[in-house]
Design a protein around this motif. Structure first.
Motif, PDB file in Angstrom:
ATOM      1  N   ALA A  87       0.831  -1.100  -0.154  1.00  0.00           N
ATOM      2  CA  ALA A  87      -0.086   0.030  -0.040  1.00  0.00           C
ATOM      3  C   ALA A  87       0.782   1.062   0.005  1.00  0.00           C
ATOM      4  CB  ALA A  87      -1.021   0.281   1.069  1.00  0.00           C
ATOM      5  N   ALA A  88       1.892   1.264   0.902  1.00  0.00           N
ATOM      6  CA  ALA A  88       2.796   2.452   0.893  1.00  0.00           C
ATOM      7  C   ALA A  88       3.317   2.584  -0.413  1.00  0.00           C
ATOM      8  CB  ALA A  88       3.742   2.421   1.993  1.00  0.00           C
ATOM      9  N   LEU A  89       3.986   1.801  -1.126  1.00  0.00           N
ATOM     10  CA  LEU A  89       4.612   1.676  -2.209  1.00  0.00           C
ATOM     11  C   LEU A  89       3.889   2.327  -3.321  1.00  0.00           C
ATOM     12  CD1 LEU A  89       7.673   0.905  -2.888  1.00  0.00           C
ATOM     13  CD2 LEU A  89       6.588  -0.823  -4.291  1.00  0.00           C
ATOM     14  N   ALA A  90       2.614   1.711  -3.333  1.00  0.00           N
ATOM     15  CA  ALA A  90       1.568   2.041  -4.384  1.00  0.00           C
ATOM     16  C   ALA A  90       1.458   3.451  -4.314  1.00  0.00           C
ATOM     17  CB  ALA A  90       0.289   1.269  -4.417  1.00  0.00           C
ATOM     18  N   MET A  91       0.754   3.911  -3.056  1.00  0.00           N
ATOM     19  CA  MET A  91       0.699   5.432  -2.611  1.00  0.00           C
ATOM     20  C   MET A  91       1.836   6.498  -3.140  1.00  0.00           C
ATOM     21  SD  MET A  91      -2.499   5.491  -1.359  1.00  0.00           S
ATOM     22  CE  MET A  91      -2.636   6.805  -0.318  1.00  0.00           C
ATOM     23  N   ARG A  92       2.976   5.737  -2.864  1.00  0.00           N
ATOM     24  CA  ARG A  92       3.960   6.956  -3.154  1.00  0.00           C
ATOM     25  C   ARG A  92       4.440   6.751  -4.847  1.00  0.00           C
ATOM     26  NH1 ARG A  92       7.409   9.356  -4.899  1.00  0.00           N
ATOM     27  NH2 ARG A  92       9.456   9.945  -4.339  1.00  0.00           N
ATOM     28  N   HIS A  93       3.981   5.670  -5.425  1.00  0.00           N
ATOM     29  CA  HIS A  93       4.391   5.607  -6.827  1.00  0.00           C
ATOM     30  C   HIS A  93       3.259   5.669  -7.916  1.00  0.00           C
ATOM     31  CE1 HIS A  93       8.728   4.926  -6.328  1.00  0.00           C
ATOM     32  NE2 HIS A  93       8.422   4.169  -5.227  1.00  0.00           N
ATOM     33  N   MET A  94       2.094   6.064  -7.561  1.00  0.00           N
ATOM     34  CA  MET A  94       1.037   6.074  -8.367  1.00  0.00           C
ATOM     35  C   MET A  94       0.906   7.460  -9.057  1.00  0.00           C
ATOM     36  SD  MET A  94      -0.833   3.530  -8.927  1.00  0.00           S
ATOM     37  CE  MET A  94       1.173   2.855  -8.799  1.00  0.00           C
ATOM     38  N   PRO A  95       0.450   7.591 -10.483  1.00  0.00           N
ATOM     39  CA  PRO A  95       0.336   8.630 -10.930  1.00  0.00           C
ATOM     40  C   PRO A  95      -0.963   9.579 -10.501  1.00  0.00           C
ATOM     41  CG  PRO A  95       0.585   6.702 -12.630  1.00  0.00           C
ATOM     42  CD  PRO A  95       0.449   6.428 -11.480  1.00  0.00           C
ATOM     43  N   PRO A  96      -0.759  10.802 -10.617  1.00  0.00           N
ATOM     44  CA  PRO A  96      -1.885  11.596 -10.159  1.00  0.00           C
ATOM     45  C   PRO A  96      -3.473  11.100 -10.469  1.00  0.00           C
ATOM     46  CG  PRO A  96      -0.061  13.168 -10.481  1.00  0.00           C
ATOM     47  CD  PRO A  96       0.205  11.574 -10.958  1.00  0.00           C
ATOM     48  N   GLY A  97      -4.346  11.097  -9.417  1.00  0.00           N
ATOM     49  CA  GLY A  97      -5.696  10.661 -10.056  1.00  0.00           C
ATOM     50  C   GLY A  97      -5.895   9.257  -9.999  1.00  0.00           C
ATOM     51  N   THR A  98      -5.089   8.325  -9.694  1.00  0.00           N
ATOM     52  CA  THR A  98      -5.113   6.942  -9.552  1.00  0.00           C
ATOM     53  C   THR A  98      -5.417   6.479  -8.297  1.00  0.00           C
ATOM     54  OG1 THR A  98      -3.295   6.557 -11.306  1.00  0.00           O
ATOM     55  CG2 THR A  98      -3.868   4.639  -9.819  1.00  0.00           C
ATOM     56  N   THR A  99      -6.560   5.620  -8.045  1.00  0.00           N
ATOM     57  CA  THR A  99      -6.911   5.076  -6.992  1.00  0.00           C
ATOM     58  C   THR A  99      -6.443   3.832  -6.642  1.00  0.00           C
ATOM     59  OG1 THR A  99      -9.012   4.127  -7.911  1.00  0.00           O
ATOM     60  CG2 THR A  99      -9.205   6.468  -6.780  1.00  0.00           C
ATOM     61  N   VAL A 100      -6.063   3.465  -5.305  1.00  0.00           N
ATOM     62  CA  VAL A 100      -5.679   2.134  -5.096  1.00  0.00           C
ATOM     63  C   VAL A 100      -6.503   1.227  -3.928  1.00  0.00           C
ATOM     64  CG1 VAL A 100      -3.545   1.031  -3.858  1.00  0.00           C
ATOM     65  CG2 VAL A 100      -3.274   3.214  -5.259  1.00  0.00           C
ATOM     66  N   GLU A 101      -6.336   0.087  -4.272  1.00  0.00           N
ATOM     67  CA  GLU A 101      -7.129  -1.055  -3.268  1.00  0.00           C
ATOM     68  C   GLU A 101      -6.089  -2.122  -2.981  1.00  0.00           C
ATOM     69  OE1 GLU A 101     -10.560  -2.233  -4.982  1.00  0.00           O
ATOM     70  OE2 GLU A 101     -11.587  -0.444  -5.239  1.00  0.00           O
ATOM     71  N   VAL A 102      -5.816  -2.182  -1.834  1.00  0.00           N
ATOM     72  CA  VAL A 102      -5.024  -3.437  -1.202  1.00  0.00           C
ATOM     73  C   VAL A 102      -5.861  -4.265  -0.543  1.00  0.00           C
ATOM     74  CG1 VAL A 102      -2.840  -3.927   0.068  1.00  0.00           C
ATOM     75  CG2 VAL A 102      -3.054  -1.665  -1.355  1.00  0.00           C
ATOM     76  N   LEU A 103      -5.555  -5.615  -0.763  1.00  0.00           N
ATOM     77  CA  LEU A 103      -6.328  -6.676   0.038  1.00  0.00           C
ATOM     78  C   LEU A 103      -5.431  -7.461   0.681  1.00  0.00           C
ATOM     79  CD1 LEU A 103      -8.946  -8.018   0.774  1.00  0.00           C
ATOM     80  CD2 LEU A 103      -8.811  -9.345  -1.374  1.00  0.00           C
ATOM     81  N   GLY A 104      -5.290  -8.037   2.071  1.00  0.00           N
ATOM     82  CA  GLY A 104      -4.608  -9.019   2.544  1.00  0.00           C
ATOM     83  C   GLY A 104      -5.264 -10.148   2.936  1.00  0.00           C
ATOM     84  N   LEU A 105      -5.082 -11.355   2.684  1.00  0.00           N
ATOM     85  CA  LEU A 105      -5.865 -12.468   3.005  1.00  0.00           C
ATOM     86  C   LEU A 105      -4.726 -13.521   3.704  1.00  0.00           C
ATOM     87  CD1 LEU A 105      -7.465 -13.317  -0.675  1.00  0.00           C
ATOM     88  CD2 LEU A 105      -8.539 -12.204   1.163  1.00  0.00           C
ATOM     89  N   ASP A 106      -5.425 -14.050   4.709  1.00  0.00           N
ATOM     90  CA  ASP A 106      -4.653 -15.022   5.633  1.00  0.00           C
ATOM     91  C   ASP A 106      -5.907 -15.936   6.388  1.00  0.00           C
ATOM     92  OD1 ASP A 106      -1.755 -15.027   6.565  1.00  0.00           O
ATOM     93  OD2 ASP A 106      -2.984 -16.079   7.944  1.00  0.00           O
ATOM     94  N   MET A 107      -5.232 -17.112   6.903  1.00  0.00           N
ATOM     95  CA  MET A 107      -6.331 -17.971   7.579  1.00  0.00           C
ATOM     96  C   MET A 107      -6.224 -17.727   9.252  1.00  0.00           C
ATOM     97  SD  MET A 107      -6.542 -21.556   5.721  1.00  0.00           S
ATOM     98  CE  MET A 107      -5.249 -22.128   5.873  1.00  0.00           C
ATOM     99  N   CYS A 108      -5.161 -17.109   9.570  1.00  0.00           N
ATOM    100  CA  CYS A 108      -5.022 -17.078  11.067  1.00  0.00           C
ATOM    101  C   CYS A 108      -5.483 -15.957  11.673  1.00  0.00           C
ATOM    102  CB  CYS A 108      -3.272 -16.954  11.384  1.00  0.00           C
ATOM    103  SG  CYS A 108      -2.930 -16.766  13.053  1.00  0.00           S
TER     104      CYS A 108
END
Length: 229
Positions: A87-108
């Motif tokens: 998420a941090a990397l995407a927020m830092r390197h996205m072109p202006p106007g781009t939206t970001v969605e990050v999903l984490g999956l686990d069983m624990c």
């Protein structure tokens, strides 16, 4: 390793031995919590993130041109450090106007609770040691403690899921590192197929250093592969 973890939960192991595996059964869920391996840290394998940073602007431009968010998946996210790093990397390197969605999956479940709370695992040494300076303000509070910025919390979600089940939609970036080594060969092939199938054209798959090369993807270096079609 697994035998040692099972030894710490003998009653659960005994009860679960009498019933078929069921992801949502309370005993099986508790056993999975007990035996899960949660080794992770922010920006683990930093070279992989460095290479991904060069690819994100192009992926973000494509997503924006198609009128959608750039989607990133941390499959087997443990306590969330990998998802927060993406998420941090995407927020830092996205072109202006781009939206970001990050999903984490686990069983624990305890790991997911820690992920949602933004608590970095104890680990060894400084949990922020591998974080690049340009994204450090997104992952540390004013006191220098690891804590995801509210902007990251707004775009990052965590869910309990089995990677052998269908993945929720398609993604531009999928990371699944140091997870496949704990699966038997048939399950490993099944999960790799699901991860690859969840990539959008041009999407990037990141694996761990012990994982085999996925079929049909182009190597990018640093255990990263691209889906070209």
């Amino acid at each position: 390793m697994l035998a040692g973890r099972l030894a710490r939960a003998p009653e659960l192991a005994t009860r679960c031995a009498r019933t078929p595996p069921d992801f949502d059964d309370p005993d099986w869920a508790a056993l999975l919590d007990a035996v899960s391996v949660g080794e992770t840290r922010l920006f683990r394998l930093p070279g992989q993130f460095t290479t991904l940073a060069t690819l994100l602007p192009g992926l973000g431009t494509t997503a924006r041109s198609e009128g959608r968010a750039l989607r990133l998946l941390s499959a087997g996210c443990a306590s969330g450090e990998e998802a927060w790093s993406l998420a941090a990397l995407a927020m830092r390197h996205m072109p202006p106007g781009t939206t970001v969605e990050v999903l984490g999956l686990d069983m624990c479940r305890p790991a997911l609770d820690a992920a949602r709370a933004g608590k970095a695992g104890a680990g060894l040494g400084d949990p922020l040691a591998l974080v690049p300076p340009d994204v450090l303000p997104l992952l540390a509070d004013e006191g220098g403690r690891p804590r995801p910025h509210p902007a990251l919390r707004a775009v990052t979600r965590f869910h309990r899921a089995n990677l052998r089940d269908a993945l929720p939609g398609r993604f531009d970036v999928v990371f699944c590192r140091n997870v496949l080594i704990y699966l038997h060969e048939k399950a490993r092939a099944e999960v790799i197929g699901r991860l690859t199938g969840a990539l959008r054209p041009g999407g990037v798959l990141g694996l761990g250093p012990t994982d085999q090369r996925p079929a049909g993807l182009a190597p990018l270096g640093e255990m990263l592969w691209r889906r070209n079609a």
